[in-house]
Scaffold this motif. Structure first.
Motif, PDB file in Angstrom:
ATOM      1  N   SER A  42      19.719 -36.073  22.998  1.00  0.00           N
ATOM      2  CA  SER A  42      18.900 -35.817  21.814  1.00  0.00           C
ATOM      3  C   SER A  42      19.361 -34.572  21.053  1.00  0.00           C
ATOM      4  N   ASN A  43      19.119 -34.576  19.741  1.00  0.00           N
ATOM      5  CA  ASN A  43      19.351 -33.387  18.927  1.00  0.00           C
ATOM      6  C   ASN A  43      18.428 -32.237  19.312  1.00  0.00           C
ATOM      7  N   ASP A  44      17.277 -32.552  19.879  1.00  0.00           N
ATOM      8  CA  ASP A  44      16.303 -31.542  20.293  1.00  0.00           C
ATOM      9  C   ASP A  44      15.651 -32.018  21.589  1.00  0.00           C
ATOM     10  N   PRO A  45      16.267 -31.714  22.740  1.00  0.00           N
ATOM     11  CA  PRO A  45      15.758 -32.248  24.005  1.00  0.00           C
ATOM     12  C   PRO A  45      14.305 -31.907  24.292  1.00  0.00           C
ATOM     13  N   SER A  46      13.854 -30.714  23.940  1.00  0.00           N
ATOM     14  CA  SER A  46      12.458 -30.367  24.220  1.00  0.00           C
ATOM     15  C   SER A  46      11.505 -31.234  23.398  1.00  0.00           C
ATOM     16  N   ASN A  47      11.876 -31.527  22.164  1.00  0.00           N
ATOM     17  CA  ASN A  47      11.080 -32.398  21.303  1.00  0.00           C
ATOM     18  C   ASN A  47      11.004 -33.805  21.901  1.00  0.00           C
ATOM     19  N   THR A  48      12.140 -34.324  22.339  1.00  0.00           N
ATOM     20  CA  THR A  48      12.189 -35.677  22.902  1.00  0.00           C
ATOM     21  C   THR A  48      11.388 -35.774  24.192  1.00  0.00           C
ATOM     22  N   LYS A  49      11.511 -34.772  25.039  1.00  0.00           N
ATOM     23  CA  LYS A  49      10.754 -34.773  26.295  1.00  0.00           C
ATOM     24  C   LYS A  49       9.262 -34.761  26.025  1.00  0.00           C
ATOM     25  N   ALA A  50       8.821 -33.931  25.065  1.00  0.00           N
ATOM     26  CA  ALA A  50       7.391 -33.832  24.746  1.00  0.00           C
ATOM     27  C   ALA A  50       6.872 -35.122  24.121  1.00  0.00           C
ATOM     28  N   ARG A  51       7.659 -35.732  23.246  1.00  0.00           N
ATOM     29  CA  ARG A  51       7.216 -36.940  22.548  1.00  0.00           C
ATOM     30  C   ARG A  51       7.174 -38.163  23.458  1.00  0.00           C
ATOM     31  N   HIS A  52       8.209 -38.316  24.264  1.00  0.00           N
ATOM     32  CA  HIS A  52       8.399 -39.593  24.964  1.00  0.00           C
ATOM     33  C   HIS A  52       8.224 -39.509  26.474  1.00  0.00           C
ATOM     34  N   VAL A  54      10.264 -38.361  28.780  1.00  0.00           N
ATOM     35  CA  VAL A  54      11.474 -38.678  29.539  1.00  0.00           C
ATOM     36  C   VAL A  54      12.364 -37.438  29.601  1.00  0.00           C
ATOM     37  N   ALA A  55      13.281 -37.425  30.551  1.00  0.00           N
ATOM     38  CA  ALA A  55      14.250 -36.344  30.628  1.00  0.00           C
ATOM     39  C   ALA A  55      15.177 -36.406  29.415  1.00  0.00           C
ATOM     40  N   SER A  56      15.704 -35.255  29.010  1.00  0.00           N
ATOM     41  CA  SER A  56      16.552 -35.229  27.825  1.00  0.00           C
ATOM     42  C   SER A  56      17.662 -34.190  27.986  1.00  0.00           C
ATOM     43  N   HIS A  57      18.779 -34.475  27.332  1.00  0.00           N
ATOM     44  CA  HIS A  57      19.990 -33.655  27.407  1.00  0.00           C
ATOM     45  C   HIS A  57      20.513 -33.493  25.978  1.00  0.00           C
ATOM     46  N   PRO A  58      21.137 -32.353  25.650  1.00  0.00           N
ATOM     47  CA  PRO A  58      21.659 -32.198  24.279  1.00  0.00           C
ATOM     48  C   PRO A  58      22.664 -33.280  23.889  1.00  0.00           C
ATOM     49  N   LEU A  59      22.506 -33.793  22.698  1.00  0.00           N
ATOM     50  CA  LEU A  59      23.463 -34.758  22.153  1.00  0.00           C
ATOM     51  C   LEU A  59      24.779 -34.077  21.809  1.00  0.00           C
ATOM     52  N   LEU A  60      24.668 -32.854  21.309  1.00  0.00           N
ATOM     53  CA  LEU A  60      25.842 -32.138  20.792  1.00  0.00           C
ATOM     54  C   LEU A  60      25.684 -30.655  21.076  1.00  0.00           C
ATOM     55  N   TYR A  61      26.743 -30.039  21.552  1.00  0.00           N
ATOM     56  CA  TYR A  61      26.787 -28.582  21.724  1.00  0.00           C
ATOM     57  C   TYR A  61      27.586 -27.974  20.572  1.00  0.00           C
ATOM     58  N   LYS A  62      27.150 -26.844  20.088  1.00  0.00           N
ATOM     59  CA  LYS A  62      27.860 -26.157  19.012  1.00  0.00           C
ATOM     60  C   LYS A  62      28.456 -24.857  19.555  1.00  0.00           C
ATOM     61  N   GLU A  63      29.791 -24.759  19.430  1.00  0.00           N
ATOM     62  CA  GLU A  63      30.509 -23.636  20.030  1.00  0.00           C
ATOM     63  C   GLU A  63      31.464 -22.974  19.046  1.00  0.00           C
ATOM     64  N   GLY A  64      31.034 -22.738  17.843  1.00  0.00           N
ATOM     65  CA  GLY A  64      31.843 -21.963  16.912  1.00  0.00           C
ATOM     66  C   GLY A  64      32.776 -22.775  16.039  1.00  0.00           C
ATOM     67  N   ASN A  65      33.516 -23.727  16.604  1.00  0.00           N
ATOM     68  CA  ASN A  65      34.357 -24.591  15.790  1.00  0.00           C
ATOM     69  C   ASN A  65      34.300 -26.013  16.349  1.00  0.00           C
ATOM     70  N   THR A  66      34.843 -26.953  15.599  1.00  0.00           N
ATOM     71  CA  THR A  66      34.706 -28.366  15.961  1.00  0.00           C
ATOM     72  C   THR A  66      35.345 -28.685  17.307  1.00  0.00           C
ATOM     73  N   ALA A  67      36.537 -28.138  17.543  1.00  0.00           N
ATOM     74  CA  ALA A  67      37.247 -28.447  18.791  1.00  0.00           C
ATOM     75  C   ALA A  67      36.474 -27.923  20.006  1.00  0.00           C
ATOM     76  N   LYS A  68      36.009 -26.690  19.927  1.00  0.00           N
ATOM     77  CA  LYS A  68      35.261 -26.125  21.051  1.00  0.00           C
ATOM     78  C   LYS A  68      33.939 -26.859  21.258  1.00  0.00           C
TER      79      LYS A  68
END
Length: 377
Positions: A42-52, A54-68
């Motif tokens: 999910s884009n927002d795991p805490s939001n998904t867990k609260a709404r549904h 279920v367990a949730s994991h980040p869809l995408l990590y942001k690490e400064g640049n696209t490759a990282k």
């Protein structure tokens, strides 16, 4: 069975959340998987867990640049996927390149799932637009990795054929048709109560490439047509949204341009999928712009008029055999004639939508047969 679900979840887009709610309901009601064995990327795991719940994991990590960012996303996702049996890339218009992140992101995650030993299913998705070489490349790789592919309409299947995909592609209907509907539309003698949803069409706060002139024309077209309907038909209008808070803001912009404020109610809360079904069921008719406002209205057995701001809306109106009730977003003067057509066929239209609603719910549920197959990637 341990199942992961990948999609555009956790953005307070209640159309997407309706897809997820319907998919979770299908998985658990069928006995295929226990709720505690579902994890949503999910884009927002805490939001998904609260709404549904279920367990949730980040869809995408942001690490400064696209490759990282890509490397960390793959690395962290693989840790989770190695514990799963099935990963569903599921629900919504995921197979497109209108937004530049979508095709690479969903493809890479699907390929990561396969490399982690999971069976991969592309399930209940829409396809298009697909206009770039990069988009075609990534979407084809994702489809090739999947053991089953199911799209939400016939046009999506045709488009995937056009870009060179030859494997079996099934058509099922949107998992949002499986959102439990506690209430249904009650047939009425005439149209008095009309629900309306809007999208920030070319808005500078929302659209990928803003166009203030188009946004203003859209606001004025909606306001003028709704005022005209109120004057001619003595209606009450209830604005509600499926994308919060963006759609609330655009409905306020439309309402501010209208003359008949006393006939308007604007629901400005963040409605969940079941609340949207309930809201739609309370209307005689819904004039919907967002696709899932239309889907959830049909779920509630409420007749609809669709504002075709995107091809997926017209496709849906064709899928339910009601293209004559689709109004082009750049010709909103046709909203009144479409309304009058619905009015002239009102008794028959209500019966047809109720029947179609039940058919779509059955078809959406049948998609579980594909997920339960034990085929290999």
């Amino acid at each position: 069975m341990r199942v992961g679900i990948i999609g555009n979840y956790g953005h307070n887009n209640n159309g997407d959340e309706a897809i997820l709610a319907g998919l979770i309901h299908q998985l658990t009601a069928s006995g295929f998987v226990e709720k505690e064995n579902i994890i949503v990327f999910s884009n927002d795991p805490s939001n998904t867990k609260a709404r549904h719940g279920v367990a949730s994991h980040p869809l995408l990590y942001k690490e400064g640049n696209t490759a990282k960012s890509a490397l960390k996303t793959v690395r962290e996702s693989r840790k989770v996927m190695k514990q799963l049996d099935l990963v569903i890339v599921g629900g919504g218009g995921l197979l497109m390149d209108m937004y530049k992140r979508d095709a690479p992101l969903y493809s890479v995650l699907g390929l990561t799932a396969k490399a982690s030993g999971c069976r991969v299913a592309v399930h209940g998705v829409g396809a298009g637009p697909i206009t770039t070489k990069m988009g075609r490349f990534f979407i084809k790789r994702l489809i090739q990795a999947a053991s089953s592919v199911a799209v939400r309409d016939e046009k999506s299947r045709r488009l995937l054929r056009e870009i060179g995909i030859s494997k079996d592609i099934h058509v099922i209907y949107d998992p949002a048709f499986s959102v439990p509907a506690g209430v249904a539309h009650q047939p009425s003698g005439r149209i008095r109560k009309v629900g309306v949803t809007a999208v920030p069409y070319f808005s500078s706060q929302y659209w990928p490439q803003a166009d203030p002139a188009k946004y203003e024309a859209y606001l004025n077209g909606m306001a003028g047509s709704l005022d005209d309907l109120i004057e001619r038909k003595e209606l009450t209008i209830t604005f509600f949204s499926t994308k919060y808070p963006e759609d609330v803001e655009v409905t306020k912009d439309i309402a501010a341009r209208m003359n008949h404020q006393q006939h308007i109610e604007n629901l400005d809360e963040n409605l969940g999928p079941e609340q949207i079904v309930e809201t739609a069921a309370a209307q005689d008719l819904v004039i919907g712009t967002r696709l899932h406002s239309l889907i959830l209205s049909v779920n509630a057995e409420t007749p609809i008029l669709g504002i075709t701001y995107h091809k997926k809306v017209r496709d849906f109106m064709e899928e339910i055999n009601k293209p004559e009730y689709a109004v082009a977003v750049d010709d909103l003067s046709q909203l009144v004639p479409a309304f009058e057509k619905a009015e002239s066929e009102w008794e028959e239209l209500q019966v047809e939508i109720s029947t179609r609603s039940n058919d779509l719910k059955e078809n959406a549920a049948e998609g579980m047969n594909l997920l339960q197959q034990k085929g290999q990637n």
